[in-house]
Design a protein around this motif. Structure first.
Motif, short mmCIF file in Angstrom:
data_model
loop_
_atom_site.label_atom_id
_atom_site.label_comp_id
_atom_site.label_asym_id
_atom_site.label_seq_id
_atom_site.Cartn_x
_atom_site.Cartn_y
_atom_site.Cartn_z
N GLU A 1 5.92 -26.44 5.56
CA GLU A 1 6.39 -26.02 6.86
C GLU A 1 5.65 -27.60 7.86
OE1 GLU A 1 6.04 -22.33 7.35
OE2 GLU A 1 7.37 -22.23 5.89
N SER B 1 6.27 -17.70 7.14
CA SER B 1 8.03 -17.55 6.48
C SER B 1 7.82 -18.79 4.83
CB SER B 1 8.67 -18.88 7.57
OG SER B 1 7.82 -19.84 7.98
N VAL C 1 3.27 -21.14 -2.57
CA VAL C 1 3.04 -20.89 -1.67
C VAL C 1 2.83 -22.15 -0.69
CG1 VAL C 1 1.84 -19.04 0.47
CG2 VAL C 1 3.62 -17.84 -1.15
N ARG D 1 8.91 -15.46 -1.50
CA ARG D 1 9.81 -14.67 -2.51
C ARG D 1 11.06 -14.05 -2.60
NH1 ARG D 1 6.61 -10.55 1.38
NH2 ARG D 1 8.28 -10.67 3.24
N GLY E 1 0.90 -1.51 0.03
CA GLY E 1 -0.15 0.15 0.21
C GLY E 1 0.74 1.18 -0.25
N GLU F 1 -0.06 3.62 11.34
CA GLU F 1 0.17 4.88 12.15
C GLU F 1 -1.43 5.52 12.72
OE1 GLU F 1 3.38 7.86 10.57
OE2 GLU F 1 1.75 8.69 11.48
N VAL G 1 5.95 -17.16 2.34
CA VAL G 1 5.75 -16.59 1.61
C VAL G 1 7.15 -16.16 1.59
CG1 VAL G 1 4.28 -14.61 0.70
CG2 VAL G 1 2.48 -16.45 1.95
N THR H 1 3.16 9.66 4.92
CA THR H 1 2.37 9.95 5.90
C THR H 1 1.67 8.29 6.44
OG1 THR H 1 1.23 8.22 4.06
CG2 THR H 1 0.70 10.53 4.23
N ASN H 2 3.44 7.12 7.00
CA ASN H 2 3.02 5.94 7.30
C ASN H 2 4.89 6.05 7.78
OD1 ASN H 2 2.62 3.93 9.00
ND2 ASN H 2 0.93 2.61 7.07
N LYS H 3 5.22 5.87 9.37
CA LYS H 3 6.70 5.84 9.91
C LYS H 3 6.80 4.73 10.09
CE LYS H 3 6.06 9.11 13.66
NZ LYS H 3 6.18 9.85 14.74
N LYS H 4 5.46 4.00 10.34
CA LYS H 4 5.98 2.77 9.97
C LYS H 4 6.42 1.77 9.13
CE LYS H 4 3.94 1.53 14.12
NZ LYS H 4 2.55 1.26 14.46
N ASP I 1 6.03 4.99 2.58
CA ASP I 1 4.52 6.03 2.14
C ASP I 1 5.10 7.38 3.27
OD1 ASP I 1 2.03 6.97 2.31
OD2 ASP I 1 1.25 5.67 3.06
N ASN J 1 9.93 -0.18 8.28
CA ASN J 1 10.13 -1.93 8.12
C ASN J 1 11.64 -1.48 6.78
OD1 ASN J 1 8.03 -2.41 10.10
ND2 ASN J 1 6.23 -2.18 8.09
N LYS K 1 3.87 9.67 -1.64
CA LYS K 1 1.96 10.51 -1.12
C LYS K 1 2.76 11.96 -0.89
CE LYS K 1 0.70 5.82 -0.22
NZ LYS K 1 -0.45 5.03 0.36
#
Lengths: 266, 455
Positions: free
Chosen positions: B273, A108, B266, A114, A49, B34, A110, A131-134, A129, A138, A181
């Motif tokens: 697992e 795990s 997946v 990946r 997102g 957030e 996924v 507007t999103n600190k997290k 983003d 990450n 954004k």
């Protein structure tokens, strides 16, 4: 049969089998090299997102993505990039942007699926983003996930999950930080957000660009953002083709490849 | 004096529950987001706090703690507050946040959210018509009207979740259902996935190259629309654009294939697992539990069918019946009153704790699956609404598990609802949900090995 014929036959057999063995391995390597000869692969990583698909669409098609939807798995797009534009050594490259969907907290199963996409990566774009600190926090975990799965000979040794600035200093894969954004941040918060992203780009030892994926004017030709982007892709191409990495295998095909390409004197 | 002490005790416990809901929201639900609108967090924590207080009051009822007048007062107070929250506050905020997301209505947000709320109230009221949930002696503005409707929605939700859980639980725990997956299967699939990605890349490179050539030759403006454009494109079609649309179609098909391959990989990794986990000690223990659970679930489905077919609703609760059996058939004599109180306390406590925990886990999984940064507020509020209705109706249904002397307060507070109707309704929906999830899981299980056989 007399002794000498026996002897010549066995020598011929040995020579032929040796040649066959050497040629086979060389042909294998050559075939692999041919397959990866013209490939420049850049990963686009970030939380769900944040706008990776819109960003990739903007970078590759020069258009705004009309109907963004969830990315399942990985979506690839190709950007035509003129290496060293405006100089006589200008050459066109096709840079593959691999947009890997998902979140850092995934199961795990996924994550291990990946990891298939993280092989032989030449550059990484980290998207967050504004507007999103997290999503910015990450990014550390995202970069660790991608860099520790990388199978290049100069791969860095990663300690379990802890962020270490020296790791990123030693890292030879060029990074670029993009914040999306930008238009949704109000004037009074802008300074705080920009200081935060400045710290982030220092940590990753990477350039940063802040934009809005629904407005092409942020990447208009000649703007500072476009220059940073172009510099990043140039760096990726340079690292991919023109750096003499001593740990890579030097075979006759390798030397032949360098003779064909024009070597730049820096 | 004792009333004051009791109120203080209730107040502190409510504050504790509020804090727990707040922490749960921050740590679990909104891990990756957030919190910008603190209203959402407050509303969620309030709903959680008042729902848990209801359970607490039931426990106090069984234990006989606090005086009965203060218990009754707090019951009534709690009920009014939670109905207020569930019917007025949460739906209004859901409408408000939905409307704020739509840019068209941004100016008159409040007006449109009031409109949304009135539509919600209309449908909520209409919900009561087809169900025989009230005796005719209740007025139109009594609290029983509201509780009955909330109860219907909540009981439906509970039955759906229990039905699915009853079938899914043994399916997940037991390793009998695990397909055999080897490493080479996974490697083969991964290789196919990468090959597909390579093909997509080479086709996209061709498209980019063709487009660039067309652009350099000045043909880019040939994308004509409208009536004249169509006629023109019939006579003068450039081969470049035709090729492009063909390659684009191939790319779309390949992208769809790559998505399917990714999901299958997946799936295989997850199965591998699970196989590894089932070989560990913990895995074996859960496998063993799975057998017990499956027997219990089959028994529950059987009982639900019996209840519906023979049109009976159980009159006594399991505790009294168990005590009766032990006293009459096994001849063991013990103090019935003392033991029934403790056993029902333990039983009801276990039911409460597992249902809260199960619901929170399910809600969290649901939230992770469907939320995005735009819709996270709305989804959390919807989850708070579901949680509130679930807890209210579990109080309704729990009445059946308690001995007669403790049922009175629930009956007194909630008014004269047709409790039998709710149990019947629960059984019907439980049966429907269990059977349809058996069918669904059977189809999914059957389809998966076939997919791998075509590899």
């Amino acid at each position: 049969m007399c002794n000498s014929e026996h002897y010549t036959l066995t020598t011929y057999a040995c020579i032929f089998s040796y040649l066959y063995f050497v040629l086979n391995t060389d042909i294998e390597y050559f075939r692999k090299e041919m397959a990866s000869l013209d490939r420049v692969k850049v990963l686009v990583l970030g939380d769900s997102g944040v706008g990776k698909s819109s960003l990739v669409h903007l970078l590759c098609q020069n258009q705004v993505l009309g109907n963004p939807s969830w990315t399942v798995g990985c979506s690839v797009d190709v950007r035509v990039h003129d290496y060293r534009e405006g100089t006589p050594e200008e050459k066109t490259y096709y840079i593959e942007l691999w947009d890997v969907g998902g979140s850092v907290g995934n199961a795990s199963s996924v994550k291990s699926t990946r990891a298939v996409f993280y092989n032989s990566v030449n550059g990484i774009i980290l998207v967050h983003d504004l507007t999103n600190k997290k999503s910015s926090q990450n990014l550390y975990r995202w970069s660790l996930e991608a860099l520790s799965k990388d199978s290049s000979p100069t791969g860095i040794i990663v300690s379990n999950g802890d962020y270490d600035r020296e790791q990123f200093a030693e890292n030879s894969i060029p990074l670029l930080l993009i914040g999306t954004k930008f238009d949704q941040i109000q004037e009074k918060q802008r300074n705080d957000v920009l200081t935060r992203t400045a710290f982030l780009s220092e940590d990753f030892n990477a350039e940063e660009i802040n934009l809005d994926c629904t407005n092409p004017r942020y990447l208009a030709a000649g703007s500072s953002n476009a220059v940073k982007l172009s510099r990043f892709f140039d760096k990726v191409i340079e690292k991919r083709y023109f750096t003499r990495d001593p740990s890579q295998m030097q075979s006759f095909t390798d030397r032949r490849r360098f003779n064909f390409k024009s070597v730049h004197s820096d | 004096m004792s009333f004051f002490v009791d109120s203080v005790i209730m107040g502190t416990s409510q504050v504790l529950f509020f804090g727990f809901g707040w922490l749960f929201f921050m740590r679990q639900l909104f891990k990756d987001y957030e919190v910008r609108q603190y209203v959402v967090q407050v509303v969620f924590s309030i709903t959680f706090a008042f729902s848990c207080t209801m359970f607490e009051l039931i426990i106090f009822e069984i234990l006989g703690a606090l005086s009965s007048t203060s218990r009754y007062f707090h019951w009534k107070l709690n009920l009014y507050v939670i109905l207020l929250v569930l019917i007025f506050v949460v739906p209004f905020y859901i409408g408000y946040f939905v409307v704020s997301n739509i840019r068209l209505f941004h100016r008159q947000r409040l007006l449109f959210s009031c409109v949304v709320w009135f539509t919600f109230m209309y449908f909520f009221w209409k919900l009561g018509d087809p169900f025989p949930i009230l005796s005719p002696k209740h007025g139109i503005l009594s609290i029983e009207q509201l509780i009955s409707r909330v109860g219907v929605i909540g009981v439906t939700l509970m039955a759906l979740l229990s039905g699915f859980g009853a079938v899914n639980c043994p399916y997940t725990y037991m390793s009998y259902f695990l397909r055999n997956v080897t490493d080479s299967d996974i490697l083969a699939l991964e290789r196919r996935l990468l090959q597909t990605m390579d093909m997509i890349v080479s086709k996209k490179k061709r498209i980019a190259m063709t487009r660039r050539q067309m652009y350099q030759r000045g043909e880019e403006q040939n994308k004509q629309t409208g009536f004249w454009g169509m006629i023109k494109s019939v006579t003068s079609s450039s081969s470049g654009s035709e090729n492009l649309s063909l390659i684009q179609q191939e790319v779309d098909a390949l992208e769809e294939l790559s998505r399917q391959l990714f999901l299958e990989t997946v799936d295989l990794q997850a199965t591998k697992e699970r196989i590894e986990y089932s070989k560990t000690f913990q895995g074996k223990y859960f496998n063993f539990l799975g057998y017990f659970f499956s027997i219990y679930c089959v028994w529950k489905i059987f009982m639900a069918t019996i209840n519906i077919v023979f049109d009976r609703v159980g009159k006594t609760d399991p505790v009294t019946r168990g005590i009766e059996i032990t006293v009459n058939y096994l001849g063991i004599q013990f103090d019935v009153k003392f033991w029934s109180q403790h056993i029902s306390f333990i039983l009801v406590g276990i039911i409460i704790v597992t249902s809260i925990r199960g619901l929170l886990i399910t809600l969290t999984k649901f939230f992770y699956a469907i939320s995005s940064s735009k819709s996270s507020n709305v989804i959390v509020l919807v989850l708070a609404q579901i949680m509130g209705m679930y807890f209210v109706s579990s109080v309704l249904l729990m009445r059946m598990s308690m001995p007669l002397e403790y049922r009175t307060i629930v009956t007194e507070v909630l008014g004269e609802l047709q409790f039998n109707f709710y149990h019947r309704w629960f059984d019907v929906i439980f049966l429907v949900s269990a059977l349809s999830s058996i069918l669904f899981l059977y189809l999914a299980h059957k389809q998966a090995p076939e997919k791998h056989m075509t590899l």
